[in-house]
Design a protein around this motif. Structure first.
Motif, mmCIF file in Angstrom:
data_model
loop_
_atom_site.group_PDB
_atom_site.id
_atom_site.type_symbol
_atom_site.label_atom_id
_atom_site.label_comp_id
_atom_site.label_asym_id
_atom_site.label_seq_id
_atom_site.Cartn_x
_atom_site.Cartn_y
_atom_site.Cartn_z
ATOM 1 N N LYS A 62 0.823 -1.463 0.008
ATOM 2 C CA LYS A 62 0.163 0.100 0.233
ATOM 3 C C LYS A 62 0.792 1.098 0.524
ATOM 4 O O LYS A 62 0.431 2.323 -0.575
ATOM 5 C CB LYS A 62 -0.886 0.077 1.215
ATOM 6 C CG LYS A 62 -1.847 1.226 1.601
ATOM 7 C CD LYS A 62 -3.617 0.785 2.268
ATOM 8 C CE LYS A 62 -2.652 0.836 3.336
ATOM 9 N NZ LYS A 62 -2.744 1.965 4.306
ATOM 10 N N ALA A 63 1.882 1.432 0.774
ATOM 11 C CA ALA A 63 2.181 2.449 0.819
ATOM 12 C C ALA A 63 3.384 2.425 -0.532
ATOM 13 O O ALA A 63 3.261 3.430 -0.908
ATOM 14 C CB ALA A 63 4.201 2.299 1.563
ATOM 15 N N MET A 64 4.370 1.781 -1.226
ATOM 16 C CA MET A 64 4.244 1.419 -2.546
ATOM 17 C C MET A 64 3.461 2.156 -3.365
ATOM 18 O O MET A 64 4.205 2.898 -4.403
ATOM 19 C CB MET A 64 5.349 -0.504 -2.870
ATOM 20 C CG MET A 64 6.036 0.270 -4.165
ATOM 21 S SD MET A 64 6.185 -1.488 -4.878
ATOM 22 C CE MET A 64 4.120 -1.996 -5.177
ATOM 23 N N ALA A 65 1.968 1.863 -3.069
ATOM 24 C CA ALA A 65 1.544 2.451 -4.372
ATOM 25 C C ALA A 65 1.224 3.259 -4.144
ATOM 26 O O ALA A 65 0.773 4.918 -4.818
ATOM 27 C CB ALA A 65 0.235 1.761 -3.843
ATOM 28 N N ALA A 66 1.684 4.457 -2.426
ATOM 29 C CA ALA A 66 0.649 5.975 -2.387
ATOM 30 C C ALA A 66 2.192 6.387 -3.465
ATOM 31 O O ALA A 66 2.176 7.397 -4.035
ATOM 32 C CB ALA A 66 0.933 5.857 -0.886
ATOM 33 N N ASP A 71 -0.819 5.902 4.704
ATOM 34 C CA ASP A 71 0.262 5.842 3.239
ATOM 35 C C ASP A 71 0.318 6.896 2.731
ATOM 36 O O ASP A 71 -0.260 6.907 1.861
ATOM 37 C CB ASP A 71 0.373 4.324 2.921
ATOM 38 C CG ASP A 71 0.893 3.731 4.142
ATOM 39 O OD1 ASP A 71 1.123 3.850 5.358
ATOM 40 O OD2 ASP A 71 0.083 2.309 4.498
ATOM 41 N N ILE A 72 0.868 8.094 3.201
ATOM 42 C CA ILE A 72 1.042 9.325 2.130
ATOM 43 C C ILE A 72 1.781 9.137 1.057
ATOM 44 O O ILE A 72 3.418 9.396 1.249
ATOM 45 C CB ILE A 72 0.551 11.182 2.619
ATOM 46 C CG1 ILE A 72 -0.363 11.104 3.595
ATOM 47 C CG2 ILE A 72 1.120 11.791 1.776
ATOM 48 C CD1 ILE A 72 -0.931 11.972 4.448
ATOM 49 N N GLY A 73 1.989 9.160 -0.218
ATOM 50 C CA GLY A 73 3.212 10.064 -0.975
ATOM 51 C C GLY A 73 2.489 11.016 -1.638
ATOM 52 O O GLY A 73 1.847 11.712 -1.518
ATOM 53 N N VAL A 74 3.782 11.736 -1.283
ATOM 54 C CA VAL A 74 3.741 12.988 -2.222
ATOM 55 C C VAL A 74 4.776 13.311 -3.320
ATOM 56 O O VAL A 74 5.883 12.611 -3.222
ATOM 57 C CB VAL A 74 4.024 14.337 -1.292
ATOM 58 C CG1 VAL A 74 2.303 14.349 -0.308
ATOM 59 C CG2 VAL A 74 5.548 14.443 -0.857
ATOM 60 N N ALA A 75 4.503 14.302 -5.043
ATOM 61 C CA ALA A 75 5.404 13.921 -5.654
ATOM 62 C C ALA A 75 5.157 15.114 -6.635
ATOM 63 O O ALA A 75 4.015 15.903 -6.284
ATOM 64 C CB ALA A 75 5.840 12.778 -6.749
ATOM 65 N N SER A 105 8.468 16.782 0.420
ATOM 66 C CA SER A 105 8.643 15.885 -0.946
ATOM 67 C C SER A 105 8.756 14.540 0.375
ATOM 68 O O SER A 105 8.089 14.470 0.935
ATOM 69 C CB SER A 105 10.109 16.668 -1.218
ATOM 70 O OG SER A 105 10.784 15.811 -0.347
ATOM 71 N N GLY A 106 9.231 12.963 -0.732
ATOM 72 C CA GLY A 106 8.661 12.047 0.167
ATOM 73 C C GLY A 106 7.711 11.401 0.703
ATOM 74 O O GLY A 106 6.506 11.079 -0.288
ATOM 75 N N GLY A 107 7.718 10.624 2.066
ATOM 76 C CA GLY A 107 5.820 10.164 2.587
ATOM 77 C C GLY A 107 5.094 10.812 4.100
ATOM 78 O O GLY A 107 6.918 10.619 4.190
ATOM 79 N N LEU A 108 5.128 10.180 4.116
ATOM 80 C CA LEU A 108 4.948 10.034 5.586
ATOM 81 C C LEU A 108 3.856 9.061 6.101
ATOM 82 O O LEU A 108 2.808 9.320 5.183
ATOM 83 C CB LEU A 108 4.087 11.200 6.286
ATOM 84 C CG LEU A 108 4.005 11.381 7.834
ATOM 85 C CD1 LEU A 108 4.064 12.945 8.270
ATOM 86 C CD2 LEU A 108 2.449 11.004 8.149
ATOM 87 N N CYS A 142 7.167 7.124 0.939
ATOM 88 C CA CYS A 142 5.680 6.714 1.970
ATOM 89 C C CYS A 142 6.571 5.273 2.545
ATOM 90 O O CYS A 142 6.022 4.660 3.422
ATOM 91 C CB CYS A 142 5.039 6.669 1.687
ATOM 92 S SG CYS A 142 3.638 5.916 2.927
ATOM 93 N N VAL A 143 6.904 4.437 1.843
ATOM 94 C CA VAL A 143 7.689 3.095 1.969
ATOM 95 C C VAL A 143 8.371 3.215 3.120
ATOM 96 O O VAL A 143 8.249 2.521 3.866
ATOM 97 C CB VAL A 143 7.446 2.459 0.403
ATOM 98 C CG1 VAL A 143 9.268 1.174 1.587
ATOM 99 C CG2 VAL A 143 7.430 2.241 -0.242
#
Length: 307
Positions: free
Chosen positions: A148-152, A174-178, A209-212, A255-256
């Motif tokens: 799920k984190a990989m998907a974010a 699970d939060i990813g930003v770009a 950037s990155g993830g949380l 996020c991962v």
């Protein structure tokens, strides 16, 4: 600043997509939905037709690049945590009662259960070069958290690349930003329950950037054989650890990596702050008593409205 925003259900949780260009939100939604549908078909342990469920035990099996990537991420998580975050906990999780989508689970199961320690991630043989994997007989893989984190991460990167703007993808905390962030960064509300975070935030942080990621022992929990258990399983025992932290949130380069750290912290209990400190990871830990511990330069938000 105005955002394009959309929310829908996916992977048994809520999916939120934000873009800095409102007119591109529908295209972003299509991109994220397609990626999540593909991930579910490849990695779900709740679907009999998923690629993961159809793996042949004990023999080398050619798998899709997506499943290979998800397995590689899960095995890396095991390696960097010394086996604490172990994808071979599938049998243990199922024995605890988490054998279907959480929304359809029995939340009070009186049946006794036999704890099943994980067989160990070293037993899974993945050759990324050839795209083949060998999963030994009797080993069940659970990719739930890291996939799920990989998907974010992947979905946010795809949206930013295709739409040419800043993107945030939140999959159940699970939060990813770009892409280019909004002024002041992405304002993210944090709470024990991600579904209540925007309405009842316990704190708000800003990342660019990155993830949380946030892991909690309070939301995905149920009663089994008269005791409270939750979805994070200790591979050493096959049981949910006694809760020390109610919630752990971590910011990282992806996020991962954030998700790996939050899951490991729940399992480490009182040793989590030292472990996180050694890795210089910004983190917020909430004890079961409600006491908050912040370390590693946990990010603070500006006064802008949280997303």
């Amino acid at each position: 600043m105005e955002f394009g925003a959309v929310e829908f259900r996916a992977l048994g949780t809520s999916a939120v997509v934000l873009v800095t260009e409102p007119g591109r939100v529908r295209a972003a939604e299509r991109t994220v939905r397609a990626r999540l549908d593909a991930l579910d078909l490849a990695c779900s342990r709740f679907r009999a037709d998923s690629e993961l469920s159809r793996l042949r035990a004990g023999v080398a099996t050619r798998i899709s690049p997506l499943l290979a990537e998800a397995l590689a991420v899960a095995l890396r998580a095991a390696g960097v945590t010394g086996g604490l975050v172990d994808p071979t906990v599938g049998t243990a999780v199922r024995e605890l009662g988490y054998d279907r989508d959480f929304a359809t689970m029995a939340k009070d199961d009186p049946r006794p259960f036999l704890p099943r320690p994980a067989p160990g991630w070293h037993r899974v043989l993945l050759d990324v070069r050839t795209g083949e994997v060998v999963v030994p007989r009797g080993v069940e893989i659970d990719l739930g958290a890291t996939a799920k984190a990989m998907a974010a991460d992947g979905a946010a990167q795809a949206v930013a690349r295709e739409a040419g703007c800043g993107a945030l993808v939140n999959l159940g905390g699970d939060i990813g930003v770009a892409g280019p962030p909004p002024p002041g960064g992405w304002q993210i509300a944090v709470a024990d329950d991600h579904a209540l975070a925007r309405r009842e935030p316990q704190t708000t942080v800003s990342i660019r950037s990155g993830g949380l990621a946030t892991s909690s022992t309070t939301v995905r929990s149920w009663t089994r054989a008269g005791r409270r258990v939750h979805h994070i399983v200790d591979p050493r025992t096959g049981e949910s650890p006694e809760p020390c932290w109610r919630t752990v949130s971590v910011a990282a380069g992806s996020c991962v990596d954030a998700n790996i750290a939050t899951t490991a912290s729940i399992l480490l209990g009182r040793d989590a702050p030292a472990w996180l400190g050694e890795r210089r990871l910004p983190a917020r830990l909430v004890r079961v008593t409600g006491e908050v511990v912040e370390l590693g330069g946990w990010p603070r938000a500006t006064d802008e409205k949280a997303a």
